[in-house]
Scaffold this motif. Sequence first.
Motif, PDB file in Angstrom:
ATOM      1  N   ASN A  30      -4.689  22.130   3.551  1.00 55.56           N
ATOM      2  CA  ASN A  30      -5.147  23.440   3.082  1.00 55.56           C
ATOM      3  C   ASN A  30      -6.627  23.489   2.720  1.00 55.56           C
ATOM      4  N   VAL A  31      -7.353  22.378   2.878  1.00 55.94           N
ATOM      5  CA  VAL A  31      -8.773  22.347   2.510  1.00 55.94           C
ATOM      6  C   VAL A  31      -9.603  21.853   3.685  1.00 55.94           C
ATOM      7  N   GLN A  32     -10.901  22.094   3.612  1.00 57.00           N
ATOM      8  CA  GLN A  32     -11.842  21.668   4.637  1.00 57.00           C
ATOM      9  C   GLN A  32     -12.864  20.705   4.038  1.00 57.00           C
ATOM     10  N   PRO A  33     -13.479  19.847   4.870  1.00 56.22           N
ATOM     11  CA  PRO A  33     -14.560  18.986   4.366  1.00 56.22           C
ATOM     12  C   PRO A  33     -15.636  19.802   3.646  1.00 56.22           C
ATOM     13  N   HIS A  34     -16.165  19.245   2.562  1.00 56.44           N
ATOM     14  CA  HIS A  34     -17.189  19.837   1.694  1.00 56.44           C
ATOM     15  C   HIS A  34     -16.622  20.863   0.710  1.00 56.44           C
ATOM     16  N   SER A  35     -15.298  21.122   0.770  1.00 52.27           N
ATOM     17  CA  SER A  35     -14.691  22.014  -0.221  1.00 52.27           C
ATOM     18  C   SER A  35     -14.729  21.339  -1.592  1.00 52.27           C
ATOM     19  N   LEU A  36     -14.978  22.125  -2.637  1.00 49.99           N
ATOM     20  CA  LEU A  36     -14.927  21.619  -4.003  1.00 49.99           C
ATOM     21  C   LEU A  36     -13.524  21.826  -4.556  1.00 49.99           C
ATOM     22  N   VAL A  37     -13.003  20.833  -5.295  1.00 47.75           N
ATOM     23  CA  VAL A  37     -11.629  20.894  -5.794  1.00 47.75           C
ATOM     24  C   VAL A  37     -11.608  20.584  -7.285  1.00 47.75           C
ATOM     25  N   ASP A  38     -10.521  21.021  -7.930  1.00 46.58           N
ATOM     26  CA  ASP A  38     -10.242  20.614  -9.303  1.00 46.58           C
ATOM     27  C   ASP A  38      -8.813  20.078  -9.336  1.00 46.58           C
ATOM     28  N   PRO A  39      -8.331  19.565 -10.469  1.00 40.85           N
ATOM     29  CA  PRO A  39      -7.018  18.917 -10.483  1.00 40.85           C
ATOM     30  C   PRO A  39      -5.862  19.784  -9.972  1.00 40.85           C
ATOM     31  N   SER A  40      -5.957  21.103 -10.082  1.00 38.72           N
ATOM     32  CA  SER A  40      -4.850  21.969  -9.673  1.00 38.72           C
ATOM     33  C   SER A  40      -4.957  22.456  -8.233  1.00 38.72           C
ATOM     34  N   THR A  41      -5.993  22.051  -7.503  1.00 36.25           N
ATOM     35  CA  THR A  41      -6.161  22.492  -6.116  1.00 36.25           C
ATOM     36  C   THR A  41      -5.045  21.933  -5.240  1.00 36.25           C
ATOM     37  N   ASN A  42      -4.386  22.822  -4.462  1.00 34.27           N
ATOM     38  CA  ASN A  42      -3.335  22.408  -3.532  1.00 34.27           C
ATOM     39  C   ASN A  42      -3.990  21.931  -2.233  1.00 34.27           C
ATOM     40  N   LEU A  43      -4.100  20.615  -2.069  1.00 31.29           N
ATOM     41  CA  LEU A  43      -4.778  20.050  -0.908  1.00 31.29           C
ATOM     42  C   LEU A  43      -3.975  20.222   0.370  1.00 31.29           C
ATOM     43  N   ALA A  44      -2.656  20.046   0.256  1.00 33.62           N
ATOM     44  CA  ALA A  44      -1.808  20.061   1.452  1.00 33.62           C
ATOM     45  C   ALA A  44      -0.356  20.324   1.054  1.00 33.62           C
ATOM     46  N   THR A  45       0.444  20.720   2.054  1.00 27.87           N
ATOM     47  CA  THR A  45       1.853  21.020   1.812  1.00 27.87           C
ATOM     48  C   THR A  45       2.695  20.402   2.916  1.00 27.87           C
ATOM     49  N   CYS A  46       3.832  19.851   2.548  1.00 29.25           N
ATOM     50  CA  CYS A  46       4.800  19.347   3.530  1.00 29.25           C
ATOM     51  C   CYS A  46       6.205  19.626   3.007  1.00 29.25           C
ATOM     52  N   LYS A  47       7.205  19.406   3.849  1.00 27.33           N
ATOM     53  CA  LYS A  47       8.590  19.573   3.436  1.00 27.33           C
ATOM     54  C   LYS A  47       9.269  18.213   3.401  1.00 27.33           C
ATOM     55  N   ILE A  48       9.944  17.906   2.286  1.00 27.06           N
ATOM     56  CA  ILE A  48      10.643  16.624   2.153  1.00 27.06           C
ATOM     57  C   ILE A  48      11.981  16.824   1.445  1.00 27.06           C
ATOM     58  N   SER A  49      12.870  15.848   1.645  1.00 25.51           N
ATOM     59  CA  SER A  49      14.124  15.806   0.896  1.00 25.51           C
ATOM     60  C   SER A  49      13.907  14.920  -0.326  1.00 25.51           C
ATOM     61  N   TYR A  50      14.255  15.439  -1.484  1.00 28.02           N
ATOM     62  CA  TYR A  50      14.018  14.699  -2.712  1.00 28.02           C
ATOM     63  C   TYR A  50      15.144  13.729  -3.049  1.00 28.02           C
ATOM     64  N   GLU A  51      16.299  13.873  -2.393  1.00 30.37           N
ATOM     65  CA  GLU A  51      17.426  12.978  -2.659  1.00 30.37           C
ATOM     66  C   GLU A  51      18.099  12.575  -1.350  1.00 30.37           C
ATOM     67  N   VAL A  52      18.379  11.275  -1.205  1.00 32.72           N
ATOM     68  CA  VAL A  52      19.082  10.750  -0.032  1.00 32.72           C
ATOM     69  C   VAL A  52      20.162   9.789  -0.517  1.00 32.72           C
ATOM     70  N   ILE A  53      21.388   9.968  -0.016  1.00 37.80           N
ATOM     71  CA  ILE A  53      22.521   9.119  -0.400  1.00 37.80           C
ATOM     72  C   ILE A  53      22.970   8.307   0.812  1.00 37.80           C
ATOM     73  N   ASN A  54      23.042   6.982   0.649  1.00 34.64           N
ATOM     74  CA  ASN A  54      23.511   6.087   1.709  1.00 34.64           C
ATOM     75  C   ASN A  54      25.038   6.027   1.661  1.00 34.64           C
ATOM     76  N   LEU A  55      25.702   6.530   2.732  1.00 36.80           N
ATOM     77  CA  LEU A  55      27.171   6.569   2.779  1.00 36.80           C
ATOM     78  C   LEU A  55      27.774   5.371   3.498  1.00 36.80           C
ATOM     79  N   GLY A  56      26.934   4.544   4.125  1.00 39.71           N
ATOM     80  CA  GLY A  56      27.421   3.316   4.762  1.00 39.71           C
ATOM     81  C   GLY A  56      27.920   3.514   6.183  1.00 39.71           C
ATOM     82  N   GLN A  57      28.346   2.413   6.787  1.00 39.92           N
ATOM     83  CA  GLN A  57      28.769   2.424   8.184  1.00 39.92           C
ATOM     84  C   GLN A  57      30.213   2.880   8.363  1.00 39.92           C
ATOM     85  N   LYS A  58      31.015   2.775   7.320  1.00 43.30           N
ATOM     86  CA  LYS A  58      32.442   3.103   7.437  1.00 43.30           C
ATOM     87  C   LYS A  58      32.753   4.556   7.083  1.00 43.30           C
ATOM     88  N   PHE A  59      31.728   5.342   6.887  1.00 49.38           N
ATOM     89  CA  PHE A  59      31.916   6.760   6.560  1.00 49.38           C
ATOM     90  C   PHE A  59      32.459   7.512   7.778  1.00 49.38           C
TER      91      PHE A  59
END
Length: 338
Positions: A30-59
Amino acid sequence: MSFYIPTIKKMYFVSDILIERIMPVEGQINVQPHSLVDPSTNLATCKISYEVINLGQKFIPSKKNITSFNQGDLVGKVHKNKFIAPFKGSLYQLENNYYFKSEEKDNWLLAGVWGEVLETSHNRSVLLKTQGMNIHVPICTPKIKSGELIVFPNPEKNLVLKYLENYVKTSIGKIIYVGNKITIDIVKKAAELKIDVILGGSADLEVYTFAKANDIGLGLFSIIGNANTPNNIFNFINEITNRYVFFYGDRGVLQIPMPAVKPEIKVKKVSNATKSSNLINQPFLKFVKKGLEVQIFEYDHFGKIGVVDRVGKSGILVRLYDGDEIVSVLPPNLVACE
């Protein structure tokens, strides 16, 4: 009698720091080179899963060709045990193992610092130039972490565990200063709560050994043993609590991002007599006078910190922070703290 002693810089301002902020997966910058930022600046965004459960091979999936489930749906079973979706998510298979992951949500990459964007790379990382205050952490485990700094107000030892328990739901991603002394009970509670890093003035060897064995970030501003956090360090971190900070255990540094304001430099006038002595003008030497903060390296009081009460013919009299005791010390058994 006059004394000059070596100086340890426990805090120092650093400019032109390079920090790379990285997303877990590729996304949108979300930013370009030479942009000025502060701690709350949103540099970038992606989508992720916050939880993953391993069910094993016999599921065994409950339905073929169906991978998306709402919370409460029957996903499948392992032997006779049913697996009910604990949250909205999807089922997938990787190397013969089944996994159930939560629905992907937006993940924001915040700058966490004041500075300038130098470059971006592969829709995943942003290189920043910034500045900050480095605090020397002489004893620490080799952990590298960043997170929100939480400062407890040097509480009584029996209150520390209660303070920690108040952060049970929000402890992950925190760097917590717990007080002058870190006990074995405190570091075990930190492990239980999955706190990334705990900071304090001192701790016993047992605490350091436990933290290192359990991959816990531990930083001590004084020594292994019994000593308080230097006043200037505590006063500084107490003023910037809740700021995003960087702990470099491999280098013994706690780095505090700071706004781009040039620190005030005070020029001290010196007399002609002082100018004539090259030794006295050395920046690593400090003239001993009343009120100077020092750390002692004498056997009976090793590592303890206090202030010079007065200078006598027999030595330097230091009032210890721990117990308000006055002890006599001779160079080279003490250093000045900055």
